[in-house]
Design a protein around this motif. Sequence first.
Motif, PDB file in Angstrom:
ATOM      1  N   ARG A  64       0.860  -1.279   0.028  1.00  0.00           N
ATOM      2  CA  ARG A  64       0.010  -0.138  -0.087  1.00  0.00           C
ATOM      3  C   ARG A  64       0.936   1.204  -0.101  1.00  0.00           C
ATOM      4  O   ARG A  64       0.731   2.189  -0.606  1.00  0.00           O
ATOM      5  CB  ARG A  64      -0.705  -0.074   1.065  1.00  0.00           C
ATOM      6  N   ASN A  65       1.840   1.207   0.805  1.00  0.00           N
ATOM      7  CA  ASN A  65       2.857   2.582   1.029  1.00  0.00           C
ATOM      8  C   ASN A  65       3.522   2.601  -0.564  1.00  0.00           C
ATOM      9  O   ASN A  65       3.657   3.911  -0.965  1.00  0.00           O
ATOM     10  CB  ASN A  65       3.989   2.225   1.919  1.00  0.00           C
ATOM     11  N   ALA A  66       3.970   1.594  -1.243  1.00  0.00           N
ATOM     12  CA  ALA A  66       4.489   1.652  -2.560  1.00  0.00           C
ATOM     13  C   ALA A  66       3.432   2.105  -3.532  1.00  0.00           C
ATOM     14  O   ALA A  66       3.952   3.168  -4.489  1.00  0.00           O
ATOM     15  CB  ALA A  66       4.982   0.248  -3.111  1.00  0.00           C
ATOM     16  N   GLN A  67       2.458   1.736  -3.409  1.00  0.00           N
ATOM     17  CA  GLN A  67       1.337   2.343  -4.518  1.00  0.00           C
ATOM     18  C   GLN A  67       1.000   3.942  -4.075  1.00  0.00           C
ATOM     19  O   GLN A  67       0.721   4.692  -5.080  1.00  0.00           O
ATOM     20  CB  GLN A  67      -0.040   1.720  -4.430  1.00  0.00           C
ATOM     21  N   ALA A  68       0.879   4.100  -2.937  1.00  0.00           N
ATOM     22  CA  ALA A  68       0.754   5.541  -2.369  1.00  0.00           C
ATOM     23  C   ALA A  68       1.905   6.554  -3.046  1.00  0.00           C
ATOM     24  O   ALA A  68       1.525   7.652  -3.494  1.00  0.00           O
ATOM     25  CB  ALA A  68       0.519   5.575  -1.068  1.00  0.00           C
ATOM     26  N   GLN A  69       3.128   5.866  -2.893  1.00  0.00           N
ATOM     27  CA  GLN A  69       4.393   6.569  -3.285  1.00  0.00           C
ATOM     28  C   GLN A  69       4.198   6.648  -4.795  1.00  0.00           C
ATOM     29  O   GLN A  69       4.467   7.757  -5.233  1.00  0.00           O
ATOM     30  CB  GLN A  69       5.427   6.115  -2.588  1.00  0.00           C
ATOM     31  N   ALA A  70       3.948   5.931  -5.568  1.00  0.00           N
ATOM     32  CA  ALA A  70       3.700   5.726  -7.082  1.00  0.00           C
ATOM     33  C   ALA A  70       2.540   6.895  -7.375  1.00  0.00           C
ATOM     34  O   ALA A  70       2.804   7.561  -8.424  1.00  0.00           O
ATOM     35  CB  ALA A  70       3.587   4.396  -7.667  1.00  0.00           C
ATOM     36  N   ARG A  71       1.579   6.837  -6.745  1.00  0.00           N
ATOM     37  CA  ARG A  71       0.374   7.836  -7.050  1.00  0.00           C
ATOM     38  C   ARG A  71       1.020   9.229  -6.827  1.00  0.00           C
ATOM     39  O   ARG A  71       0.619  10.039  -7.447  1.00  0.00           O
ATOM     40  CB  ARG A  71      -0.880   7.521  -6.246  1.00  0.00           C
ATOM     41  N   GLU A  72       1.769   9.519  -5.730  1.00  0.00           N
ATOM     42  CA  GLU A  72       2.259  10.628  -5.477  1.00  0.00           C
ATOM     43  C   GLU A  72       3.336  11.236  -6.494  1.00  0.00           C
ATOM     44  O   GLU A  72       3.285  12.556  -6.994  1.00  0.00           O
ATOM     45  CB  GLU A  72       2.867  10.735  -4.087  1.00  0.00           C
ATOM     46  N   LEU A  73       4.034  10.335  -6.868  1.00  0.00           N
ATOM     47  CA  LEU A  73       5.323  10.703  -7.934  1.00  0.00           C
ATOM     48  C   LEU A  73       4.374  10.920  -9.351  1.00  0.00           C
ATOM     49  O   LEU A  73       4.822  12.117  -9.830  1.00  0.00           O
ATOM     50  CB  LEU A  73       6.037   9.424  -8.268  1.00  0.00           C
ATOM     51  N   ALA A  74       3.349  10.420  -9.711  1.00  0.00           N
ATOM     52  CA  ALA A  74       2.466  10.506 -10.842  1.00  0.00           C
ATOM     53  C   ALA A  74       1.685  11.903 -10.946  1.00  0.00           C
ATOM     54  O   ALA A  74       1.827  12.710 -11.607  1.00  0.00           O
ATOM     55  CB  ALA A  74       1.364   9.531 -10.986  1.00  0.00           C
ATOM     56  N   ALA A  75       1.233  12.237  -9.422  1.00  0.00           N
ATOM     57  CA  ALA A  75       0.818  13.447  -9.241  1.00  0.00           C
ATOM     58  C   ALA A  75       1.680  14.683  -9.482  1.00  0.00           C
ATOM     59  O   ALA A  75       1.497  15.795  -9.903  1.00  0.00           O
ATOM     60  CB  ALA A  75      -0.167  13.661  -7.976  1.00  0.00           C
ATOM     61  N   GLN A  76       2.929  14.298  -9.012  1.00  0.00           N
ATOM     62  CA  GLN A  76       4.142  15.456  -8.986  1.00  0.00           C
ATOM     63  C   GLN A  76       4.468  15.594 -10.305  1.00  0.00           C
ATOM     64  O   GLN A  76       4.429  16.897 -10.925  1.00  0.00           O
ATOM     65  CB  GLN A  76       5.353  14.920  -8.252  1.00  0.00           C
ATOM     66  N   ILE A  77       4.509  14.738 -11.323  1.00  0.00           N
ATOM     67  CA  ILE A  77       4.869  14.799 -12.652  1.00  0.00           C
ATOM     68  C   ILE A  77       3.626  15.406 -13.210  1.00  0.00           C
ATOM     69  O   ILE A  77       3.715  16.495 -14.337  1.00  0.00           O
ATOM     70  CB  ILE A  77       4.958  13.219 -13.325  1.00  0.00           C
ATOM     71  N   ARG A  78       2.478  15.087 -13.126  1.00  0.00           N
ATOM     72  CA  ARG A  78       1.257  15.768 -13.660  1.00  0.00           C
ATOM     73  C   ARG A  78       1.365  17.316 -13.372  1.00  0.00           C
ATOM     74  O   ARG A  78       1.116  18.031 -14.309  1.00  0.00           O
ATOM     75  CB  ARG A  78       0.087  15.309 -13.151  1.00  0.00           C
ATOM     76  N   GLN A  79       1.670  17.541 -12.246  1.00  0.00           N
ATOM     77  CA  GLN A  79       1.774  18.876 -11.498  1.00  0.00           C
ATOM     78  C   GLN A  79       2.829  19.832 -12.543  1.00  0.00           C
ATOM     79  O   GLN A  79       2.624  20.795 -12.921  1.00  0.00           O
ATOM     80  CB  GLN A  79       1.912  19.153 -10.436  1.00  0.00           C
TER      81      GLN A  79
END
Length: 179
Positions: A64-79
């Motif tokens: 779950r932590n790895a998935q949350a970190q991947a979502r966070e990185l994707a959001a940063q890239i999008r931003q």
Amino acid sequence: MRNPLQEQLLKAGLAKKGKVDQIAREQAKQRQGKAPASAPAEKVDTQRLQAERAERDRALAAERNAQAQARELAAQIRQIVEANKVKREGEISYRFTDGDKIHSVLVNEALKAQLAKGSLVVVRSGDGYELLPRAAAEKVRERDASAIVLDHGQPGEHQLQSEDDEFYAQFKVPDDLIW
């Protein structure tokens, strides 16, 4: 200390006095907390099950932590892409490969020249592609290098990498050829 049922069974002759006394002693031991020898085996099984459950919970939490970190990185890239994307305008179709497919973006002469020099980079953004300045592209590369689709400014990218490339290097491509 016999209970009334035991007394009735003794009077009816259905139970023997020795058997009733033995059952009474076992019940007394149980009340005093003296457990039979099989308890440590059950305790070991319980501890093993608890350890397995804890390990499984740790693995699920890590996933779950790895998935949350991947979502966070994707959001940063999008931003980063949304904040720094270069407005695409023009009629020239600039083609590039993404994996096995050829894609194109419409650009003008100035954007085409910047892409060729490497000052602009093509980045995958959702279902489409965006042009980013080199500084923003480096921020994206730090988070996920696979999001960068085309970067002519990378050193060593244009070096010959195989025997076939060396063979075909002797054939010159006309400057006016646009594919």
